[in-house]
Design a protein around this motif. Structure first.
Motif, PDB file in Angstrom:
ATOM      1  N   ARG A  33     -21.817 -14.767  43.881  1.00  0.00           N
ATOM      2  CA  ARG A  33     -22.536 -15.735  43.996  1.00  0.00           C
ATOM      3  C   ARG A  33     -21.768 -17.407  44.092  1.00  0.00           C
ATOM      4  O   ARG A  33     -20.599 -17.340  43.749  1.00  0.00           O
ATOM      5  CB  ARG A  33     -23.432 -16.481  42.590  1.00  0.00           C
ATOM      6  N   ARG A  35     -20.217 -20.565  43.418  1.00  0.00           N
ATOM      7  CA  ARG A  35     -20.354 -21.446  42.068  1.00  0.00           C
ATOM      8  C   ARG A  35     -20.315 -22.726  42.380  1.00  0.00           C
ATOM      9  O   ARG A  35     -20.808 -23.595  41.599  1.00  0.00           O
ATOM     10  CB  ARG A  35     -18.967 -20.881  41.376  1.00  0.00           C
ATOM     11  N   THR A  52     -25.863 -28.150  44.434  1.00  0.00           N
ATOM     12  CA  THR A  52     -26.375 -27.040  45.045  1.00  0.00           C
ATOM     13  C   THR A  52     -27.848 -27.081  44.625  1.00  0.00           C
ATOM     14  O   THR A  52     -28.367 -27.826  43.578  1.00  0.00           O
ATOM     15  CB  THR A  52     -25.946 -25.577  44.470  1.00  0.00           C
ATOM     16  N   HIS A  56     -29.623 -19.098  43.616  1.00  0.00           N
ATOM     17  CA  HIS A  56     -28.158 -18.809  44.227  1.00  0.00           C
ATOM     18  C   HIS A  56     -28.190 -17.406  43.859  1.00  0.00           C
ATOM     19  O   HIS A  56     -27.681 -16.771  43.148  1.00  0.00           O
ATOM     20  CB  HIS A  56     -27.283 -19.509  42.976  1.00  0.00           C
ATOM     21  N   VAL A  62     -26.606 -20.417  49.753  1.00  0.00           N
ATOM     22  CA  VAL A  62     -27.082 -21.451  48.847  1.00  0.00           C
ATOM     23  C   VAL A  62     -27.158 -22.873  49.583  1.00  0.00           C
ATOM     24  O   VAL A  62     -26.139 -22.998  50.296  1.00  0.00           O
ATOM     25  CB  VAL A  62     -26.234 -21.380  47.719  1.00  0.00           C
ATOM     26  N   TRP A  64     -26.915 -26.943  49.732  1.00  0.00           N
ATOM     27  CA  TRP A  64     -26.330 -27.974  49.135  1.00  0.00           C
ATOM     28  C   TRP A  64     -26.577 -29.403  49.596  1.00  0.00           C
ATOM     29  O   TRP A  64     -26.861 -29.363  50.798  1.00  0.00           O
ATOM     30  CB  TRP A  64     -24.792 -27.680  48.995  1.00  0.00           C
ATOM     31  N   ASP A  84     -16.715 -19.095  45.205  1.00  0.00           N
ATOM     32  CA  ASP A  84     -17.567 -18.220  44.557  1.00  0.00           C
ATOM     33  C   ASP A  84     -17.283 -17.890  43.115  1.00  0.00           C
ATOM     34  O   ASP A  84     -16.284 -18.134  42.668  1.00  0.00           O
ATOM     35  CB  ASP A  84     -17.764 -16.834  45.521  1.00  0.00           C
TER      36      ASP A  84
END
Length: 114
Positions: A33, A35, A52, A56, A62, A64, A84
């Motif tokens: 994922r 981070r 973000t 996720h 993702v 942002w 990540d």
């Protein structure tokens, strides 16, 4: 697949001076994922943490965003880098790879503020 980021902004686009713009983008990692995402508006000298949004997913894109008020009219180089949950972060430069499929370096995104 390595960590990647991209702006949702026209390449070499023009932004209005004297106002705040919300920069949008997406980041992805094939190893876990995303981070965190950091954005630079000064060619990488300073970095600001982007917020973000939405889900996720592991090994998924993702979204942002980051509010940015350009300090003055002129040319800027926007950069985004993601990290990540395995600790993998986009490098400044990427080693050569055939056809560029594994390119994951921080891409420089030019904009003009008028």
């Amino acid at each position: 697949m390595n960590v990647k980021s991209a702006f949702e902004l026209a390449w070499d686009g023009t932004l209005a001076a004297g106002r705040t713009h919300v920069l949008h983008g997406r980041s992805w990692s094939g190893g876990g994922r995303v981070r965190s995402v950091a954005v630079s508006a000064d060619g990488g000298r300073t970095w600001h943490r982007a917020r973000t949004r939405g889900p996720h997913p592991a090994r998924g894109w993702v979204r942002w965003e980051l509010p940015w008020r350009p300090p003055a009219p002129g040319r800027y180089e926007l950069l985004a880098r993601a990290t990540d949950d395995t600790g993998a972060t986009q490098p400044v430069t990427a080693p050569y790879n055939t056809l560029g499929y594994l390119f994951g370096a921080i891409a420089r995104h030019p904009v003009t503020v008028k």
